[in-house]
Design a protein around this motif. Structure first.
Motif, PDB file in Angstrom:
ATOM      1  N   ALA A   1       5.240  55.218 -56.024  1.00  0.00           N
ATOM      2  CA  ALA A   1       6.294  54.407 -56.640  1.00  0.00           C
ATOM      3  C   ALA A   1       5.704  53.360 -57.583  1.00  0.00           C
ATOM      4  N   GLN A   2       4.592  52.753 -57.207  1.00  0.00           N
ATOM      5  CA  GLN A   2       3.981  51.731 -58.066  1.00  0.00           C
ATOM      6  C   GLN A   2       3.416  52.346 -59.347  1.00  0.00           C
ATOM      7  N   TYR A   3       2.802  53.533 -59.230  1.00  0.00           N
ATOM      8  CA  TYR A   3       2.323  54.206 -60.440  1.00  0.00           C
ATOM      9  C   TYR A   3       3.496  54.610 -61.329  1.00  0.00           C
ATOM     10  N   SER A   4       4.588  55.066 -60.722  1.00  0.00           N
ATOM     11  CA  SER A   4       5.772  55.424 -61.510  1.00  0.00           C
ATOM     12  C   SER A   4       6.346  54.206 -62.227  1.00  0.00           C
ATOM     13  N   ALA A   5       6.394  53.084 -61.532  1.00  0.00           N
ATOM     14  CA  ALA A   5       6.889  51.847 -62.154  1.00  0.00           C
ATOM     15  C   ALA A   5       5.969  51.422 -63.296  1.00  0.00           C
ATOM     16  N   GLY A   6       4.680  51.547 -63.097  1.00  0.00           N
ATOM     17  CA  GLY A   6       3.729  51.217 -64.154  1.00  0.00           C
ATOM     18  C   GLY A   6       3.904  52.108 -65.368  1.00  0.00           C
ATOM     19  N   ALA A   7       4.116  53.413 -65.123  1.00  0.00           N
ATOM     20  CA  ALA A   7       4.333  54.353 -66.228  1.00  0.00           C
ATOM     21  C   ALA A   7       5.608  54.000 -66.982  1.00  0.00           C
ATOM     22  N   ALA A   8       6.653  53.653 -66.254  1.00  0.00           N
ATOM     23  CA  ALA A   8       7.915  53.284 -66.903  1.00  0.00           C
ATOM     24  C   ALA A   8       7.728  52.065 -67.793  1.00  0.00           C
ATOM     25  N   THR A   9       6.978  51.115 -67.319  1.00  0.00           N
ATOM     26  CA  THR A   9       6.711  49.915 -68.113  1.00  0.00           C
ATOM     27  C   THR A   9       5.931  50.268 -69.374  1.00  0.00           C
ATOM     28  N   MET A  10       4.969  51.175 -69.238  1.00  0.00           N
ATOM     29  CA  MET A  10       4.171  51.575 -70.404  1.00  0.00           C
ATOM     30  C   MET A  10       5.055  52.212 -71.476  1.00  0.00           C
ATOM     31  N   TYR A  11       5.992  53.030 -71.059  1.00  0.00           N
ATOM     32  CA  TYR A  11       6.871  53.692 -72.040  1.00  0.00           C
ATOM     33  C   TYR A  11       7.703  52.685 -72.831  1.00  0.00           C
ATOM     34  N   THR A  12       7.990  51.537 -72.257  1.00  0.00           N
ATOM     35  CA  THR A  12       8.754  50.540 -73.010  1.00  0.00           C
ATOM     36  C   THR A  12       7.937  49.946 -74.144  1.00  0.00           C
ATOM     37  N   HIS A  13       6.610  50.114 -74.083  1.00  0.00           N
ATOM     38  CA  HIS A  13       5.726  49.579 -75.121  1.00  0.00           C
ATOM     39  C   HIS A  13       5.298  50.641 -76.128  1.00  0.00           C
ATOM     40  N   ALA A  14       5.798  51.862 -75.997  1.00  0.00           N
ATOM     41  CA  ALA A  14       5.277  52.982 -76.776  1.00  0.00           C
ATOM     42  C   ALA A  14       5.908  53.139 -78.150  1.00  0.00           C
ATOM     43  N   PHE A  15       6.517  52.112 -78.670  1.00  0.00           N
ATOM     44  CA  PHE A  15       7.177  52.220 -79.971  1.00  0.00           C
ATOM     45  C   PHE A  15       6.731  51.072 -80.872  1.00  0.00           C
ATOM     46  N   THR A  16       5.590  51.252 -81.527  1.00  0.00           N
ATOM     47  CA  THR A  16       5.087  50.259 -82.468  1.00  0.00           C
ATOM     48  C   THR A  16       4.927  50.933 -83.818  1.00  0.00           C
ATOM     49  N   SER A  17       4.466  50.207 -84.786  1.00  0.00           N
ATOM     50  CA  SER A  17       4.243  50.792 -86.106  1.00  0.00           C
ATOM     51  C   SER A  17       2.918  51.539 -86.178  1.00  0.00           C
ATOM     52  N   SER A  18       2.107  51.477 -85.139  1.00  0.00           N
ATOM     53  CA  SER A  18       0.819  52.159 -85.104  1.00  0.00           C
ATOM     54  C   SER A  18       0.909  53.426 -84.256  1.00  0.00           C
ATOM     55  N   ASP A  19       0.751  54.577 -84.903  1.00  0.00           N
ATOM     56  CA  ASP A  19       0.786  55.841 -84.171  1.00  0.00           C
ATOM     57  C   ASP A  19      -0.357  55.923 -83.166  1.00  0.00           C
ATOM     58  N   GLU A  20      -1.502  55.355 -83.523  1.00  0.00           N
ATOM     59  CA  GLU A  20      -2.659  55.388 -82.623  1.00  0.00           C
ATOM     60  C   GLU A  20      -2.378  54.582 -81.354  1.00  0.00           C
ATOM     61  N   VAL A  21      -1.798  53.407 -81.506  1.00  0.00           N
ATOM     62  CA  VAL A  21      -1.459  52.586 -80.340  1.00  0.00           C
ATOM     63  C   VAL A  21      -0.369  53.270 -79.523  1.00  0.00           C
ATOM     64  N   ASN A  22       0.633  53.807 -80.187  1.00  0.00           N
ATOM     65  CA  ASN A  22       1.699  54.522 -79.468  1.00  0.00           C
ATOM     66  C   ASN A  22       1.127  55.646 -78.631  1.00  0.00           C
ATOM     67  N   GLY A  23       0.260  56.447 -79.228  1.00  0.00           N
ATOM     68  CA  GLY A  23      -0.345  57.568 -78.510  1.00  0.00           C
ATOM     69  C   GLY A  23      -1.176  57.100 -77.325  1.00  0.00           C
ATOM     70  N   ALA A  24      -1.904  56.013 -77.509  1.00  0.00           N
ATOM     71  CA  ALA A  24      -2.735  55.492 -76.430  1.00  0.00           C
ATOM     72  C   ALA A  24      -1.880  54.948 -75.284  1.00  0.00           C
ATOM     73  N   VAL A  25      -0.800  54.265 -75.623  1.00  0.00           N
ATOM     74  CA  VAL A  25       0.107  53.744 -74.590  1.00  0.00           C
ATOM     75  C   VAL A  25       0.729  54.915 -73.815  1.00  0.00           C
ATOM     76  N   LYS A  26       1.150  55.926 -74.547  1.00  0.00           N
ATOM     77  CA  LYS A  26       1.740  57.101 -73.889  1.00  0.00           C
ATOM     78  C   LYS A  26       0.715  57.809 -73.011  1.00  0.00           C
ATOM     79  N   ALA A  27      -0.553  57.840 -73.436  1.00  0.00           N
ATOM     80  CA  ALA A  27      -1.597  58.466 -72.622  1.00  0.00           C
ATOM     81  C   ALA A  27      -1.779  57.721 -71.303  1.00  0.00           C
ATOM     82  N   VAL A  28      -1.754  56.392 -71.335  1.00  0.00           N
ATOM     83  CA  VAL A  28      -1.857  55.601 -70.109  1.00  0.00           C
ATOM     84  C   VAL A  28      -0.645  55.888 -69.217  1.00  0.00           C
TER      85      VAL A  28
END
Length: 161
Positions: free
Chosen positions: A96-123
């Motif tokens: 559950a904690q890993y799932s919550a962490g993943a959900a939080t990461m997805y909220t950050h996955a929309f920036t103007s940098s494709d590289e940062v977006n991809g890295a956030v999604k990978a985490v």
């Protein structure tokens, strides 16, 4: 498990996309007017509060990088607490904690940098994979090597510019 997580994340992702569309227009305007003295003055406090951030990324992406690092640290702290519970309830708590962490990461996955977006999604993906592994009640703790590698990729993306 994975489809339920995505179903819960969809509304947050839509809201974030809508909100990021509003802020991007403002960022483009200030970036397009480097000669104006008011635009740099407005971005200077933001840049100083995020001093380790790279110069080549826009303010929103730098802020995202800082927020993501804090959220990863918080998520891993919660995972560590859940791991102390022990089996069998601990497996569900860690998942559950890993799932919550993943959900939080997805909220950050929309920036103007494709590289940062991809890295956030990978985490987020690696956290989701660990959540799925823990949900199956493994006999020993799964390796976090892929998550560590994804975090390193994220730090590199946030340092690029």
């Amino acid at each position: 498990m994975r489809s339920a997580r995505h179903a819960l994340l969809a509304p947050a992702a839509v809201a974030l996309i809508i909100m990021s569309g509003c802020t991007t227009d403002g960022d483009d305007t200030s970036a397009a007017e480097p000669a104006g003295s008011s635009a740099p003055a407005a971005s200077t406090p933001t840049a100083s509060s995020v001093s380790p951030a790279p110069v080549g990324l826009d303010d929103a992406t730098r802020t995202t990088c800082t927020a993501v690092e804090k959220d990863i640290t918080a998520a891993l702290k919660e995972v560590a607490k859940a791991e102390k519970i022990g089996p069998p309830a601990g497996h569900s708590a860690v998942s559950a904690q890993y799932s919550a962490g993943a959900a939080t990461m997805y909220t950050h996955a929309f920036t103007s940098s494709d590289e940062v977006n991809g890295a956030v999604k990978a985490v987020a993906t690696e956290m989701g994979d660990l959540a799925d592994t823990w949900a199956k009640a493994p006999k020993k703790a799964p390796s976090k090597a892929d998550l560590t590698a994804a975090q390193a990729k994220l730090r590199t993306a946030c340092a690029a510019g």
